[in-house]
Scaffold this motif. Structure first.
Motif, PDB file in Angstrom:
ATOM      1  N   PRO A  83       0.804  -1.229   0.000  1.00  0.00           N
ATOM      2  CA  PRO A  83       0.000   0.000   0.000  1.00  0.00           C
ATOM      3  C   PRO A  83       0.834   1.275   0.000  1.00  0.00           C
ATOM      4  N   LEU A  84       0.183   2.365  -0.377  1.00  0.00           N
ATOM      5  CA  LEU A  84       0.818   3.677  -0.387  1.00  0.00           C
ATOM      6  C   LEU A  84       0.639   4.401   0.943  1.00  0.00           C
ATOM      7  N   ALA A  85      -0.216   3.861   1.804  1.00  0.00           N
ATOM      8  CA  ALA A  85      -0.507   4.519   3.076  1.00  0.00           C
ATOM      9  C   ALA A  85      -0.720   3.477   4.166  1.00  0.00           C
ATOM     10  N   GLY A  86      -0.514   3.930   5.406  1.00  0.00           N
ATOM     11  CA  GLY A  86      -0.750   3.065   6.553  1.00  0.00           C
ATOM     12  C   GLY A  86       0.477   2.267   6.953  1.00  0.00           C
ATOM     13  N   PRO A  87       0.366   1.535   8.045  1.00  0.00           N
ATOM     14  CA  PRO A  87       1.498   0.774   8.564  1.00  0.00           C
ATOM     15  C   PRO A  87       1.652  -0.571   7.862  1.00  0.00           C
ATOM     16  N   VAL A  88       2.767  -1.217   8.124  1.00  0.00           N
ATOM     17  CA  VAL A  88       2.910  -2.633   7.801  1.00  0.00           C
ATOM     18  C   VAL A  88       2.740  -3.373   9.122  1.00  0.00           C
ATOM     19  N   VAL A  89       1.968  -4.443   9.096  1.00  0.00           N
ATOM     20  CA  VAL A  89       1.641  -5.194  10.309  1.00  0.00           C
ATOM     21  C   VAL A  89       2.109  -6.632  10.148  1.00  0.00           C
ATOM     22  N   ALA A  90       2.771  -7.158  11.147  1.00  0.00           N
ATOM     23  CA  ALA A  90       3.193  -8.561  11.140  1.00  0.00           C
ATOM     24  C   ALA A  90       2.578  -9.276  12.327  1.00  0.00           C
ATOM     25  N   ALA A  91       2.356 -10.562  12.155  1.00  0.00           N
ATOM     26  CA  ALA A  91       1.817 -11.383  13.239  1.00  0.00           C
ATOM     27  C   ALA A  91       2.591 -12.684  13.326  1.00  0.00           C
ATOM     28  N   ALA A  92       2.663 -13.221  14.524  1.00  0.00           N
ATOM     29  CA  ALA A  92       3.262 -14.529  14.773  1.00  0.00           C
ATOM     30  C   ALA A  92       2.252 -15.354  15.562  1.00  0.00           C
ATOM     31  N   VAL A  93       2.100 -16.617  15.180  1.00  0.00           N
ATOM     32  CA  VAL A  93       1.097 -17.475  15.820  1.00  0.00           C
ATOM     33  C   VAL A  93       1.689 -18.856  16.088  1.00  0.00           C
ATOM     34  N   TYR A 215      -9.624  10.643   7.478  1.00  0.00           N
ATOM     35  CA  TYR A 215      -9.351  11.098   6.112  1.00  0.00           C
ATOM     36  C   TYR A 215     -10.206  10.322   5.117  1.00  0.00           C
ATOM     37  N   PRO A 216     -11.526  10.550   5.155  1.00  0.00           N
ATOM     38  CA  PRO A 216     -12.429   9.769   4.294  1.00  0.00           C
ATOM     39  C   PRO A 216     -12.225  10.007   2.803  1.00  0.00           C
ATOM     40  N   MET A 217     -11.603  11.131   2.448  1.00  0.00           N
ATOM     41  CA  MET A 217     -11.441  11.452   1.021  1.00  0.00           C
ATOM     42  C   MET A 217     -10.574  10.438   0.273  1.00  0.00           C
ATOM     43  N   TYR A 218      -9.749   9.684   0.978  1.00  0.00           N
ATOM     44  CA  TYR A 218      -8.867   8.717   0.309  1.00  0.00           C
ATOM     45  C   TYR A 218      -9.502   7.327   0.165  1.00  0.00           C
ATOM     46  N   ASP A 219     -10.681   7.142   0.779  1.00  0.00           N
ATOM     47  CA  ASP A 219     -11.424   5.883   0.676  1.00  0.00           C
ATOM     48  C   ASP A 219     -10.634   4.697   1.223  1.00  0.00           C
ATOM     49  N   PHE A 220      -9.905   4.932   2.319  1.00  0.00           N
ATOM     50  CA  PHE A 220      -9.107   3.854   2.919  1.00  0.00           C
ATOM     51  C   PHE A 220      -9.953   2.654   3.344  1.00  0.00           C
ATOM     52  N   ILE A 221     -11.221   2.895   3.670  1.00  0.00           N
ATOM     53  CA  ILE A 221     -12.077   1.802   4.114  1.00  0.00           C
ATOM     54  C   ILE A 221     -12.284   0.771   3.009  1.00  0.00           C
ATOM     55  N   MET A 224      -7.790   0.115   1.620  1.00  0.00           N
ATOM     56  CA  MET A 224      -6.807  -0.244   2.647  1.00  0.00           C
ATOM     57  C   MET A 224      -5.423   0.359   2.389  1.00  0.00           C
ATOM     58  N   GLY A 225      -5.403   1.470   1.653  1.00  0.00           N
ATOM     59  CA  GLY A 225      -4.145   2.156   1.389  1.00  0.00           C
ATOM     60  C   GLY A 225      -3.516   1.821   0.047  1.00  0.00           C
ATOM     61  N   TYR A 226      -4.074   0.846  -0.661  1.00  0.00           N
ATOM     62  CA  TYR A 226      -3.525   0.488  -1.969  1.00  0.00           C
ATOM     63  C   TYR A 226      -3.872   1.564  -3.010  1.00  0.00           C
ATOM     64  N   GLY A 227      -3.083   1.619  -4.062  1.00  0.00           N
ATOM     65  CA  GLY A 227      -3.194   2.689  -5.048  1.00  0.00           C
ATOM     66  C   GLY A 227      -4.276   2.478  -6.082  1.00  0.00           C
ATOM     67  N   THR A 228      -5.523   2.447  -5.658  1.00  0.00           N
ATOM     68  CA  THR A 228      -6.635   2.326  -6.595  1.00  0.00           C
ATOM     69  C   THR A 228      -6.792   3.629  -7.374  1.00  0.00           C
ATOM     70  N   LYS A 229      -7.615   3.579  -8.393  1.00  0.00           N
ATOM     71  CA  LYS A 229      -7.834   4.764  -9.220  1.00  0.00           C
ATOM     72  C   LYS A 229      -8.384   5.918  -8.380  1.00  0.00           C
ATOM     73  N   SER A 247       8.052   7.901   0.895  1.00  0.00           N
ATOM     74  CA  SER A 247       9.176   7.333   0.142  1.00  0.00           C
ATOM     75  C   SER A 247       8.710   6.518  -1.054  1.00  0.00           C
ATOM     76  N   PHE A 248       7.397   6.288  -1.183  1.00  0.00           N
ATOM     77  CA  PHE A 248       6.859   5.511  -2.300  1.00  0.00           C
ATOM     78  C   PHE A 248       6.657   6.429  -3.501  1.00  0.00           C
ATOM     79  N   ALA A 249       7.078   5.968  -4.657  1.00  0.00           N
ATOM     80  CA  ALA A 249       7.099   6.802  -5.862  1.00  0.00           C
ATOM     81  C   ALA A 249       5.779   7.478  -6.185  1.00  0.00           C
ATOM     82  N   PRO A 250       4.631   6.798  -6.172  1.00  0.00           N
ATOM     83  CA  PRO A 250       3.377   7.489  -6.502  1.00  0.00           C
ATOM     84  C   PRO A 250       3.046   8.648  -5.561  1.00  0.00           C
ATOM     85  N   VAL A 251       3.474   8.526  -4.297  1.00  0.00           N
ATOM     86  CA  VAL A 251       3.240   9.612  -3.344  1.00  0.00           C
ATOM     87  C   VAL A 251       4.248  10.728  -3.583  1.00  0.00           C
ATOM     88  N   GLN A 252       5.482  10.376  -3.892  1.00  0.00           N
ATOM     89  CA  GLN A 252       6.513  11.367  -4.186  1.00  0.00           C
ATOM     90  C   GLN A 252       6.106  12.259  -5.353  1.00  0.00           C
TER      91      GLN A 252
END
Length: 256
Positions: A83-93, A215-221, A224-229, A247-252
């Motif tokens: 994604p272009l926005a938001g955190p990266v999340v890891a889990a261990a189980v 920030y509803p204008m970005y439609d994160f719901i 999920m932060g991916y670069g949709t149209k 640091s991601f090119a589309p945001v730059q």
């Protein structure tokens, strides 16, 4: 057996009260509705049989590790590298030996409803589970691969029981206190990694839904932060939010 109504027979199938003797009688019933119920039942039986076989196949890496003397085997996966926005999340189980959850798979192959349901089951049944969240600011500071590795390390440290073997989706981790194995498409080939992928995905999706409220204008719901149209159009119109990965090119391209 006297003929029962199709509604009654349907309920018997739902209640799993159709034994072999009753099934043989039903097969002789020439009503189309009865035969459709039998066909549906047989199809569901085959589906369950395949799910059970798939689950056994997905346990092979865990079973191999146990044969090698390991007891606490952790699966590790992440959500949010692309994604272009938001955190990266890891889990261990760490799952118990007798854990069964038919249909468990890579979180991306499941519906949101399935993920949410499995999320609760995994949390309840797991011996231990841990999560790590690395912010977009940290991602910008160290790059997404290193941020992902950090998240995975921290998720393992978040476990209440130290694993003696770790199965990781695709990424090789150095500096672990136990043995490890990186598996290509591990989330589709290991029950432990699949469980971790669901914990990571649901955790991140819930975070993105909260960010969407700010920030509803970005439609994160929805993205999920991916670069949709729609997301890209909003980036051009409103610029980057505090949650965008600069640091991601589309945001730059929007910033400079």
């Amino acid at each position: 057996m006297g003929k029962k109504s199709i509604a009654v027979i349907r309920q018997l199938f739902i209640d799993e009260k159709v034994d072999e003797a009753m099934m043989e009688e039903l097969k002789k019933d020439d009503r189309k509705g009865v035969q459709l119920l039998i066909a549906k039942h047989e199809k569901e039986k085959l589906k369950l049989k395949k799910l059970a076989a798939d689950f056994v196949e997905m346990q092979r890496f865990e079973n191999e590790a146990r044969r090698n003397g390991y007891h606490y085997i952790a699966g590790v996966d992440e959500a949010g590298r692309g994604p272009l926005a938001g955190p990266v999340v890891a889990a261990a189980v760490i799952l118990p030996v007798d854990f069964t959850l038919l249909g468990l798979n890579d979180s991306k192959q499941l519906t949101e409803k399935q993920r949410e349901g499995f999320f609760e089951i995994i949390k309840e049944k797991a011996i231990s589970w841990g999560v790590s969240i690395i912010s977009n600011e940290q991602i910008d500071q160290m790059n997404i691969l290193e941020a992902t590795k950090l998240a995975m390390h921290d998720a393992i440290l978040d476990l209440t029981i130290r694993p003696d073997h770790v199965l990781i989706d695709a990424v090789r981790l150095n500096g672990l206190e136990c043995s490890s194995q990186a598996l290509i498409k591990g989330d589709a080939n290991s029950v432990s990694i699949a469980a971790a992928s669901i914990i990571a995905k649901v955790t991140r999706d819930r975070l993105m839904k909260e960010i969407h409220k700010q920030y509803p204008m970005y439609d994160f719901i929805a993205n999920m932060g991916y670069g949709t149209k729609k997301h890209m159009e909003s980036l051009k119109e409103y610029g980057a939010s505090p949650y965008h990965r600069k640091s991601f090119a589309p945001v730059q391209k929007v910033l400079f």
